[in-house]
Write a protein that holds these residues in place. Structure first.
Motif, mmCIF file in Angstrom:
data_model
loop_
_atom_site.group_PDB
_atom_site.id
_atom_site.type_symbol
_atom_site.label_atom_id
_atom_site.label_comp_id
_atom_site.label_asym_id
_atom_site.label_seq_id
_atom_site.Cartn_x
_atom_site.Cartn_y
_atom_site.Cartn_z
ATOM 1 N N ARG A 168 0.842 -1.197 0.000
ATOM 2 C CA ARG A 168 0.000 0.000 0.000
ATOM 3 C C ARG A 168 0.878 1.249 0.000
ATOM 4 N NH1 ARG A 168 0.498 -2.052 4.969
ATOM 5 N NH2 ARG A 168 1.155 -0.590 6.584
ATOM 6 N N ALA A 169 0.234 2.387 -0.278
ATOM 7 C CA ALA A 169 0.916 3.671 -0.182
ATOM 8 C C ALA A 169 0.198 4.506 0.864
ATOM 9 C CB ALA A 169 0.912 4.380 -1.533
ATOM 10 N N GLU A 170 0.953 5.039 1.802
ATOM 11 C CA GLU A 170 0.379 5.888 2.846
ATOM 12 C C GLU A 170 0.820 7.325 2.596
ATOM 13 O OE1 GLU A 170 0.857 2.255 6.138
ATOM 14 O OE2 GLU A 170 2.113 4.053 6.309
ATOM 15 N N ILE A 171 -0.145 8.210 2.382
ATOM 16 C CA ILE A 171 0.174 9.607 2.092
ATOM 17 C C ILE A 171 -0.158 10.430 3.342
ATOM 18 C CG2 ILE A 171 -0.310 11.578 0.572
ATOM 19 C CD1 ILE A 171 0.836 9.345 -1.088
ATOM 20 N N TYR A 172 0.870 10.932 4.018
ATOM 21 C CA TYR A 172 0.676 11.663 5.270
ATOM 22 C C TYR A 172 0.743 13.171 5.025
ATOM 23 C CZ TYR A 172 1.210 7.258 7.748
ATOM 24 O OH TYR A 172 1.021 5.985 8.208
ATOM 25 N N SER A 173 -0.217 13.903 5.617
ATOM 26 C CA SER A 173 -0.202 15.361 5.493
ATOM 27 C C SER A 173 -0.807 15.957 6.760
ATOM 28 C CB SER A 173 -1.010 15.785 4.259
ATOM 29 O OG SER A 173 -2.388 15.517 4.490
ATOM 30 N N ASP A 174 -1.229 17.212 6.691
ATOM 31 C CA ASP A 174 -1.822 17.816 7.885
ATOM 32 C C ASP A 174 -3.338 17.600 7.951
ATOM 33 O OD1 ASP A 174 -2.298 19.464 5.764
ATOM 34 O OD2 ASP A 174 -1.484 21.284 6.674
ATOM 35 N N VAL A 175 -3.906 16.878 6.999
ATOM 36 C CA VAL A 175 -5.335 16.542 7.085
ATOM 37 C C VAL A 175 -5.517 15.026 7.103
ATOM 38 C CG1 VAL A 175 -6.304 18.632 6.069
ATOM 39 C CG2 VAL A 175 -5.560 16.782 4.573
ATOM 40 N N ASP A 176 -6.597 14.586 7.773
ATOM 41 C CA ASP A 176 -6.779 13.144 7.929
ATOM 42 C C ASP A 176 -7.600 12.561 6.790
ATOM 43 O OD1 ASP A 176 -9.157 14.298 8.634
ATOM 44 O OD2 ASP A 176 -9.317 13.341 10.595
ATOM 45 N N GLY A 177 -7.361 13.051 5.584
ATOM 46 C CA GLY A 177 -8.000 12.458 4.420
ATOM 47 C C GLY A 177 -8.782 13.455 3.607
ATOM 48 N N VAL A 178 -9.800 12.962 2.931
ATOM 49 C CA VAL A 178 -10.551 13.738 1.959
ATOM 50 C C VAL A 178 -11.922 14.064 2.554
ATOM 51 C CG1 VAL A 178 -11.385 13.746 -0.430
ATOM 52 C CG2 VAL A 178 -9.361 12.399 0.176
ATOM 53 N N TYR A 179 -12.377 15.286 2.329
ATOM 54 C CA TYR A 179 -13.666 15.742 2.858
ATOM 55 C C TYR A 179 -14.625 16.080 1.722
ATOM 56 C CZ TYR A 179 -11.983 15.887 7.637
ATOM 57 O OH TYR A 179 -11.529 15.528 8.874
ATOM 58 N N SER A 180 -15.904 16.200 2.074
ATOM 59 C CA SER A 180 -16.912 16.526 1.067
ATOM 60 C C SER A 180 -16.797 17.981 0.601
ATOM 61 C CB SER A 180 -18.315 16.249 1.619
ATOM 62 O OG SER A 180 -18.538 17.015 2.779
ATOM 63 N N ALA A 181 -15.961 18.785 1.264
ATOM 64 C CA ALA A 181 -15.601 20.137 0.815
ATOM 65 C C ALA A 181 -14.402 20.536 1.672
ATOM 66 C CB ALA A 181 -16.751 21.129 1.018
ATOM 67 N N ASP A 182 -13.707 21.593 1.282
ATOM 68 C CA ASP A 182 -12.589 22.080 2.079
ATOM 69 C C ASP A 182 -13.129 22.549 3.438
ATOM 70 O OD1 ASP A 182 -10.557 23.528 3.255
ATOM 71 O OD2 ASP A 182 -9.934 24.498 1.380
ATOM 72 N N PRO A 183 -12.740 21.917 4.546
ATOM 73 C CA PRO A 183 -13.296 22.269 5.860
ATOM 74 C C PRO A 183 -13.048 23.726 6.256
ATOM 75 C CG PRO A 183 -12.085 20.201 5.984
ATOM 76 C CD PRO A 183 -11.803 20.791 4.630
ATOM 77 N N ARG A 184 -12.075 24.383 5.640
ATOM 78 C CA ARG A 184 -11.861 25.801 5.954
ATOM 79 C C ARG A 184 -12.962 26.664 5.346
ATOM 80 N NH1 ARG A 184 -5.796 25.482 3.954
ATOM 81 N NH2 ARG A 184 -7.045 24.264 2.500
ATOM 82 N N VAL A 185 -13.579 26.170 4.273
ATOM 83 C CA VAL A 185 -14.658 26.919 3.618
ATOM 84 C C VAL A 185 -16.016 26.436 4.123
ATOM 85 C CG1 VAL A 185 -15.705 27.484 1.376
ATOM 86 C CG2 VAL A 185 -13.216 27.237 1.568
ATOM 87 N N VAL A 186 -16.124 25.128 4.344
ATOM 88 C CA VAL A 186 -17.385 24.525 4.799
ATOM 89 C C VAL A 186 -17.089 23.741 6.085
ATOM 90 C CG1 VAL A 186 -19.288 22.959 4.185
ATOM 91 C CG2 VAL A 186 -18.121 24.278 2.385
ATOM 92 N N PRO A 187 -17.274 24.389 7.248
ATOM 93 C CA PRO A 187 -16.905 23.721 8.505
ATOM 94 C C PRO A 187 -17.655 22.401 8.734
ATOM 95 C CG PRO A 187 -17.321 26.060 8.864
ATOM 96 C CD PRO A 187 -17.725 25.775 7.454
ATOM 97 N N GLU A 188 -18.872 22.280 8.187
ATOM 98 C CA GLU A 188 -19.619 21.036 8.423
ATOM 99 C C GLU A 188 -19.332 19.955 7.372
ATOM 100 O OE1 GLU A 188 -22.005 24.246 6.545
ATOM 101 O OE2 GLU A 188 -20.855 24.074 8.392
ATOM 102 N N ALA A 189 -18.290 20.153 6.582
ATOM 103 C CA ALA A 189 -17.931 19.138 5.564
ATOM 104 C C ALA A 189 -17.738 17.772 6.206
ATOM 105 C CB ALA A 189 -16.647 19.568 4.852
ATOM 106 N N ARG A 190 -18.134 16.734 5.447
ATOM 107 C CA ARG A 190 -18.037 15.368 5.968
ATOM 108 C C ARG A 190 -16.734 14.703 5.547
ATOM 109 N NH1 ARG A 190 -24.005 13.955 4.406
ATOM 110 N NH2 ARG A 190 -23.139 13.650 2.321
ATOM 111 N N HIS A 191 -16.187 13.900 6.443
ATOM 112 C CA HIS A 191 -15.014 13.097 6.104
ATOM 113 C C HIS A 191 -15.464 11.951 5.203
ATOM 114 C CE1 HIS A 191 -11.985 9.885 6.903
ATOM 115 N NE2 HIS A 191 -11.160 10.907 6.813
#
Ligand code: ASP
Ligand code: MG
Length: 386
Positions: A168-191
């Protein structure tokens, strides 16, 4: 032994203290019995700083020299991480892209990997070492140093995972994955815990920065599962793979969009050739009897000012409408949502300057200043109601 490829983004190696914490994670994986290959990005905002430095010397620096400069960023982090791991009592060795056998075509700034010959990596793994690889770079078949486009360390990681037959490939960053929108723009975005390659690729192509589009394409071709995780806040992850249960829809905003209109097919061909030469992404191209249009994502281009000048000089009659942005919906809800998108934007008095739909995406062009509001609207009225 199973090989695992871990990639750490710029914010995960932004300073020596963080590098040390990454070294602890790598050491733990190695001590757990895995063969570990680590791909690193440049520290923090290094690549942006190097680009700015080059532009102080020349507004349009020669691409070859730019690549020589930009590749130094990843070289700094690979060497420091290797030192930090060795200091912790685990054998490690760092390699540049060319030493790792990453062979690219001969384009500078946005080279494509055409082959990976990871013999040196395999030899060092066989000796029990952790191998650290500088991301974002390779060597062309003419032995020139190349870079893989912004965010290209992801591509290095996936290409290596495929060539090494990694589990597998593990891609580490400052976010825990992909959201339904950028959480900085849409705070209620879903993981989103799971996505298909196709959805992630489409999201990346309209401006989602979590994973690089070319990296996802490579993963799809090789069938490598991508695990997107947070470096310092372990817990959730998003897995990108072939078949997923449900998936989810996401809204992505993108600024710096220009819509170009040209007269006919021959002008379209000229415009697309120039866009390609300058690594300017062009999408949603349409040719009709009255002329052709295309959407240009200028924020992803290395040198929009020079590209624009060339287009104006060499494509007679080209008309460019700037100050635009796009809000795109990608994923499950797309097939029936076109009219809902137009209506939802209309209710908030956001003028759609154009809407396009394909099998996996709907994009609305709006004024650049309206992008965030359009993303919030589409998330609230379409994605959240799914
Ligand atoms: N350092 C490069 C960039 O900032 C590559 C990467 O981080 O993936 O684009
Ligand atoms: Mg990235």
């Amino acid at each position: 032994m199973a090989i695992v490829v871990q990639k750490y983004g710029g914010s995960s190696v932004a300073d020596v203290e963080k590098l040390g914490r990454v070294a602890d994670k790598v050491v733990a994986a190695r001590r757990a019995g895995e063969d570990v290959v680590v791909v690193v990005s440049a520290m923090g905002k290094t690549t942006d700083q190097l680009l700015a430095l080059a532009k102080q010397v020349d507004e349009t620096p020669p691409r070859r020299e730019l690549d020589m400069l930009l590749t130094t960023g990843e070289r700094v982090s690979m060497a420091l991480l290797s030192m930090a791991i060795q200091k912790r009592g685990v054998d490690a060795i760092s390699f540049t892209g060319s030493q790792s056998g990453i062979i690219t075509n001969d384009r500078h700034f946005d080279a494509r990997i055409i082959e990976v010959r990871p013999h040196r990596i395999e030899d060092e793994l066989a000796r029990g070492k952790v191998v650290i690889v500088a991301g974002y770079q390779g060597m062309s078949y003419r032995r020139e140093i190349t870079t893989l486009g912004r965010g290209g360390s992801d591509t290095t990681a996936i290409a290596l995972a495929a060539a090494l037959g990694a589990a597998r490939a593990e891609i580490y960053s400052d976010v825990d994955g992909v959201y339904s929108a950028d959480p900085r723009v849409v705070p209620e975005a879903r993981h989103l815990p799971e996505l298909t390659y196709e959805q992630m690729q489409e999201m990346a192509s309209v401006g989602a920065k979590v994973l690089n589009a070319q990296a996802v394409e490579f993963a799809r071709r090789a069938g490598i599962a991508i695990h997107a995780r947070s470096t310092f806040q372990p817990g959730r992850e998003s897995v990108v793979r072939r078949a997923v249960d449900g998936g989810g829809t996401a809204v992505i905003g993108q600024k710096g969009i220009v819509r170009a209109r040209v007269r006919d097919a021959s002008a379209l061909r000229d415009a697309l050739a120039i866009a390609s030469e300058y690594a300017l992404p062009a999408r949603d191209v349409s040719l009709e009897s009255e002329g052709a249009t295309m959407v240009l994502a200028t924020s992803l281009a290395p040198d929009w000012a020079a590209t624009r000048a060339r287009l104006e000089r060499e494509v007679p009659g080209i008309a460019m409408e700037s100050g635009l942005g796009a809000a795109s919906i990608v994923g499950g809800a797309v097939s029936e949502a076109l009219l809902d998108v137009i209506a939802a934007l209309g209710r908030r008095e956001i003028v759609a300057r154009g809407v396009v739909q394909n099998a996996t995406r709907i994009s609305a062009l709006v004024r650049e200043d309206d992008v965030d509001r359009a993303v919030q609207t589409l998330h609230e009225e379409i994605v959240a109601k799914e």
